[in-house]
Design a protein around this motif. Sequence first.
Motif, short mmCIF file in Angstrom:
data_model
loop_
_atom_site.label_atom_id
_atom_site.label_comp_id
_atom_site.label_asym_id
_atom_site.label_seq_id
_atom_site.Cartn_x
_atom_site.Cartn_y
_atom_site.Cartn_z
N ASP A 167 0.84 -1.20 0.00
CA ASP A 167 0.00 0.00 0.00
C ASP A 167 0.87 1.25 0.00
N TYR A 168 0.21 2.41 -0.14
CA TYR A 168 0.93 3.67 -0.28
C TYR A 168 1.53 4.17 1.02
N ASP A 169 0.92 3.85 2.16
CA ASP A 169 1.32 4.47 3.41
C ASP A 169 2.44 3.74 4.13
N GLU A 170 3.05 2.77 3.50
CA GLU A 170 4.14 2.03 4.14
C GLU A 170 5.46 2.80 4.01
N THR A 171 6.24 2.77 5.09
CA THR A 171 7.54 3.44 5.11
C THR A 171 8.65 2.41 4.96
N ASP A 172 9.44 2.57 3.92
CA ASP A 172 10.56 1.66 3.66
C ASP A 172 10.12 0.18 3.68
N PRO A 173 9.13 -0.18 2.87
CA PRO A 173 8.75 -1.60 2.77
C PRO A 173 9.67 -2.32 1.79
N THR A 200 10.04 -5.87 -5.35
CA THR A 200 10.14 -5.41 -6.74
C THR A 200 9.01 -4.46 -7.12
N TRP A 201 7.98 -4.35 -6.25
CA TRP A 201 6.85 -3.48 -6.53
C TRP A 201 7.03 -2.13 -5.86
N SER A 202 6.27 -1.15 -6.35
CA SER A 202 6.37 0.21 -5.83
C SER A 202 5.00 0.87 -5.83
N PHE A 203 4.69 1.62 -4.76
CA PHE A 203 3.46 2.39 -4.66
C PHE A 203 3.84 3.86 -4.57
N ALA A 236 9.39 8.89 -16.04
CA ALA A 236 10.63 8.60 -15.31
C ALA A 236 10.50 7.41 -14.36
N LEU A 237 9.28 7.03 -14.00
CA LEU A 237 9.10 5.90 -13.09
C LEU A 237 9.53 4.61 -13.77
N VAL A 240 0.26 3.76 -9.08
CA VAL A 240 0.34 5.21 -8.95
C VAL A 240 -1.01 5.78 -8.55
N LYS A 241 -0.99 6.71 -7.60
CA LYS A 241 -2.20 7.45 -7.22
C LYS A 241 -1.90 8.94 -7.40
N LEU A 242 -2.69 9.60 -8.25
CA LEU A 242 -2.47 10.99 -8.58
C LEU A 242 -3.49 11.89 -7.90
#
Length: 381
Positions: free
Chosen positions: A221-227, A249-252, A274-275, A283-285
């Motif tokens: 999820d988006y709210d994770e710090t350094d996952p 390997t995934w990124s939010f 650039a991502l 991605v959440k915009l």
Amino acid sequence: MKFIHTADWQLGMTRHFLSGEAQPRFTESRVDAIRRIGQLATDEGCEFVVVCGDVFESNQIDRKVLARALDAMATTPSVTFYLLPGNHDPLDAASIFSSNTFRERPLPNVIVLEDSAPIRVAEGVELVAAPWTSKRPLRDLVDQACAVAEPSAALRIITGHGALDSRSPDAANPALISLERLEERVEAGQINYVALGDRHSTTDEGTSGRIWYSGAPEPTDYDETDPGNVLVVELRPERVEVTPRKIGTWSFQQHESHLTSDADIDSLEQWLNALEDKQRTVVKLSLVGQVSLAQKGRLDRLLDHFADLFAALETWERRSDLVVVPDEIEVADLGLSGFANDALGDLQELALASDAFDDESRAVAAQDAMALLYRLVGSAQ
């Protein structure tokens, strides 16, 4: 002695924003992470891997997920995986760890931590577990496990799952793990390392440097710090050395874009371009500003294009406030008359009304309708 501390694999997890082939890719990546963990353990000379709860998303996962997970752990037979039942996969009557698939194909290097009896995991090193046996325990399971374990001269690793009382706003929850009690036991030498799961962010808790959440090996999820990490832990009588190692390997990604000109849309396009590894990026915009009909049409085409590239591309509705205001030249260029022109006038009025929630919803719909009208008329000309 070295080992790997990991948690929250949550194999079989689904995400509502993933569709089409993105969800199977997300599922497979979580199984692939197991192989990377096993290989890392081999490369680092680790004695074992301890998975601190929520190995599986639930006790009702697809049988294929379990079969593939076991197969992934079997690829490094020299590495023992100790699996702790957590709140997602408790050791209850419906436990995945008691399923036919799990029991009919036992692996010598996969051990379920079913109770708190100390397990010798290396010379002079013991593992004490605090498994969940229900989804709503009525006590601090970690403190209970520490209390029932007989004193020992061996180095002790405690593995548990759940929220620390220092982080939870729900002080009445009886299952919260007491950080103060853990610190006291560490200070007294009763515990040498506390391996925790449940928090998906890699976190060093307390002041001892011996109480850690490993975080989830793949972000969720988006709210994770350094996952996306696992922890390589080197345990010695006099000290502990903890090294986070990136596995995920995934990124939010969350991004706020202020749009008032074509240059702003150019900047958004550059950021999206650039991502890296777009097929594993969500991605959440947040879109804020004021654009013309032509700019809204260009923005829609841009977002449609990148939606095909990313695993998911969402608009953060609660934090978006994008107003579409057609200028006089755009309206004139449409060349509308009669009913169509009257409809456009009505849409313009609605697009500027946003005092109440219902008005705001209608305003967004009206802006989208004008942008669609502009695109349709433009393509027909």
